[in-house]
Scaffold this active site. Structure first.
Site, PDB file in Angstrom:
ATOM      1  CB  SER A 139      -0.893   0.018   1.252  1.00 25.53           C
ATOM      2  OG  SER A 139      -1.544   1.275   1.402  1.00 25.53           O
ATOM      3  CE1 TYR A 152      -4.602  -2.483   4.793  1.00 30.10           C
ATOM      4  CE2 TYR A 152      -3.569  -0.312   4.618  1.00 30.10           C
ATOM      5  CZ  TYR A 152      -4.118  -1.428   4.024  1.00 30.10           C
ATOM      6  OH  TYR A 152      -4.181  -1.504   2.643  1.00 30.10           O
TER       7      TYR A 152
END
Length: 253
Positions: A139, A152
């Protein structure tokens, strides 16, 4: 990465980026197998894409991963592409979190240990193929974290690091190791599907597929929308981007 003639396994393939990649690769003539824990989402995706297959997998459960790998290889012996895409994202207030860290542990298990375990379970098989690819999905938040989702972001930074080591250790094999680094894409993850600030999923997938056509395939697959995050530290813009990303979340710090 060659774009046709593969047998591709995509975790988290029933929705979002995973489904987008599955459908794009399916259209190019690949045998695509999607995996995930939600059977309904898998069934909806395969019904919309005749010829695509699905297998239920709860990537969070360690004990089932080896058996899953053995079953998939038995069903699809030509499997030569693994896309580790499955992931979860949850908001966390670190000063007021669960005593058992249930959310944090679930995120680590799903986003980091799951891909590591599945890669390990399939690595011997992939090394026997004439050519193979492992693609790990990280990400842009691996490079500039969003403080609302600390675990995350930490798992995605770890996936980035793990992918670099995996690539180096496999450099003398026939396995190509890629990292897909998405920006904020309009998916169900954290309600992004209806957020106008998110990159439309179809545009994201189209840009990714165009990058995959390049030869040789870039080790890191970055669309234009994610380059600000990916290269923030290198170009000296990290502090400004970090503050801009997180200024509205100061009460969580």
């Amino acid at each position: 990465m060659k774009l046709s003639g593969n047998t591709v396994l995509i975790t988290g393939g029933g929705s979002g980026i995973g489904r987008g990649l599955a459908e794009a690769l399916h259209e190019l003539g690949n045998q695509v197998v999607i995996a995930g824990r939600r059977k309904q989402a898998l069934d909806e995706t395969t019904a919309a894409n005749p010829g695509m297959h699905s297998v239920v997998l709860d990537i969070e459960k360690r004990e089932g991963i080896q058996q899953f790998a053995e079953e998939v290889v038995a069903m699809f012996p030509a499997l030569n592409v693994l896309i580790n895409n499955a992931g979860i994202m949850r908001a966390e207030k670190l000063h007021d979190q669960q005593k058992d860290l249930a959310d944090a542990e679930a995120i680590v298990t799903t986003n980091l240990l799951g891909p590591m375990r599945l890669t390990a379970a399939l690595l011997t098989h992939l090394m026997k193929q004439p050519s193979a690819t492992i693609m790990n999905v990280s990400s842009g938040l691996a490079f500039v974290p969003m403080v609302l989702t600390p675990t995350y972001c930490a798992t995605k930074a770890a996936i980035h690091s793990y992918t670099q080591s995996l690539r180096y250790q496999l450099k003398k094999t026939k396995i190509e190791v890629l990292e897909l680094i998405p920006p904020y894409v309009a998916t169900d993850l954290m309600g992004g599907k209806s957020d106008p600030r998110a990159m439309p999923l179809d545009k994201y997938i189209a840009e990714v597929m165009n990058i995959l056509k390049l030869e040789p395939t870039p080790a890191e697959i970055c669309v234009e929308n994610v380059k600000g995050l990916r290269f923030a530290a290198e170009n000296g813009s990290y502090e400004g981007i970090f503050n801009g990303l997180n200024s509205s979340m100061a009460d969580l710090a």
